[in-house]
Motif scaffolding. Structure first.
Motif, PDB file in Angstrom:
ATOM      1  N   HIS A   1      -8.846   3.376  19.905  1.00  0.00           N
ATOM      2  CA  HIS A   1      -9.580   3.889  18.738  1.00  0.00           C
ATOM      3  C   HIS A   1      -9.935   5.355  18.921  1.00  0.00           C
TER       4      HIS A   1
ATOM      5  N   HIS B   1     -16.798  -0.862  14.528  1.00  0.00           N
ATOM      6  CA  HIS B   1     -17.370   0.069  15.514  1.00  0.00           C
ATOM      7  C   HIS B   1     -16.885   1.483  15.186  1.00  0.00           C
TER       8      HIS B   1
ATOM      9  N   HIS C   1     -12.331   7.307  25.109  1.00  0.00           N
ATOM     10  CA  HIS C   1     -11.181   6.412  25.269  1.00  0.00           C
ATOM     11  C   HIS C   1      -9.828   7.126  25.272  1.00  0.00           C
TER      12      HIS C   1
ATOM     13  N   HIS D   1     -12.491   7.285  19.534  1.00  0.00           N
ATOM     14  CA  HIS D   1     -13.580   7.887  20.305  1.00  0.00           C
ATOM     15  C   HIS D   1     -13.065   8.549  21.582  1.00  0.00           C
TER      16      HIS D   1
ATOM     17  N   ASP E   1     -13.907  -1.257  22.221  1.00  0.00           N
ATOM     18  CA  ASP E   1     -15.331  -1.329  21.871  1.00  0.00           C
ATOM     19  C   ASP E   1     -15.622  -2.316  20.742  1.00  0.00           C
TER      20      ASP E   1
END
Ligand SMILES: [Zn+2]
Length: 344
Positions: free
Chosen positions: A85, A187, A90, A87, A206
């Motif tokens: 994802h 999320h 990551h 973020h 997450d």
């Protein structure tokens, strides 16, 4: 360590060992963020695959290299990098790893334009967040301070080109296993989980974390350009919907993006559902006693944390208010550009 902690840690070692038996190794990479370490997962298969990579920092790269070496590999051996994802804790290292290894980079298709234009996209995200904070009663001086914080974090991410866009529901085929690609937003708008159905193993990033309730952060929808003027995204409503889909699955082991493996996903998700219901009810009572802005509600619930973590707590409040709006328990009205919630 207490007896309980010892038992939990022994359980964690057993769960990691059973993942390792399936050729999946957890590499816990340091981050500068409150969340602590982020879990990357090395899949010893062909292609040699790394799910997530850690943030873009020398320390993270150094520890990743050591962790790879402990399994007899180097960065140059990597053949496929998967991004779970959007973020930065990551995917921040992905561009360096891709350059050094020549590995392919895979991510859900709708995330590719965001990762390619990371700098511009995060600018737009920041502007979206600022408008939202002002609209929900956060004082302008706090918004300005948070802008500086966000700009300071920027370098932990880095633009990366996705060479293998993945469709929701598709299969990622490795020599010894098939991973089902499932979009599970909430999320963040791009959360993707990878499920090895034969073994009942989910790489969840997450989407589901054992020790913390994964915050459904309010984010600009993927693909929304400048001056997004559509409806406010309903992150928690979306997240609950995604959790229901995961709850219905038959899973032996969930490997999350932070912390320990999860072997009881259904009961953990039920616990989250109860938490959300309780929090919505608490917020409902606050609104029933008098009309309030989302920021005022956050201050009631968390005091000064609502200032230092203004966006996080705002996301948390608005997520739950969305549940109350959906159920017709509260309405919103706008006054001089600021939204107040009141009981029906
Ligand atoms: Zn995340």
């Amino acid at each position: 360590m207490s007896g309980e902690e010892e038992a939990a840690s022994a359980q964690e070692q057993r769960d990691l060992a059973s993942a390792a038996e399936a050729g999946i190794h957890r590499l816990a990479i340091p981050t500068p963020f409150m969340v602590g370490r982020v879990n990357a997962y090395l899949i010893e298969d062909s292609p040699l695959t790394l799910i997530d990579s850690g943030p873009n920092s020398g320390k993270a790269l150094d520890e990743l290299e050591q962790a790879l070496a402990a399994h007899g590999h180097s960065v140059e051996d990597l053949e496929l990098l998967v991004v779970s994802h959007q973020h930065m804790d990551h995917f921040g290292l992905a561009s360096i790893l891709a350059r050094r290894s020549g590995a392919e980079v895979a991510a859900i298709d709708r995330l590719a334009p965001f990762l390619a234009a990371y700098g511009r996209e995060t600018d737009l995200d920041d502007r979206f967040a600022e408008d939202l904070m002002l609209r929900h009663g956060i004082p302008p001086e706090i918004v300005t301070a948070l802008r500086a914080v966000s700009a300071g974090f920027r370098a932990w991410g880095s633009a990366v080109e996705v060479t293998r866009p993945l469709a929701d529901g598709s299969e990622l085929q490795l020599r010894d296993r098939t991973l089902r690609v499932l979009h599970r937003p909430g999320h963040s708008p791009s959360d993707t989980v990878f499920v090895e159905e034969r073994r009942g193993i989910m790489l969840a990033a997450d989407h589901l974390i054992a020790h913390i309730s994964s915050n459904p952060l309010l984010a600009r929808p993927l693909g929304a350009g400048e001056d997004y003027a559509g409806p406010r995204p309903q992150a928690l409503v979306t997240y609950i919907d995604s959790l229901e889909k995961t709850r219905a699955m038959d899973l032996a082991l969930v490997l999350p993006g932070h912390g320990r493996p999860i072997t009881d996903h259904a009961s953990l998700i039920d616990e989250r559902f109860r938490l959300h219901a309780r929090r919505a009810e608490k917020i409902n009572r606050l609104i029933a006693s008098q009309p309030r802005t989302a920021h005022e509600i956050a201050q009631e619930l968390w005091g000064n944390v609502a200032v230092t973590q203004a966006y996080l707590t705002l996301s948390e409040v608005l997520g739950h208010v969305d549940l109350l709006l959906r159920d017709g328990q509260v309405v919103e009205h706008e006054e001089d550009g600021v939204v107040h919630f009141e009981a029906v």
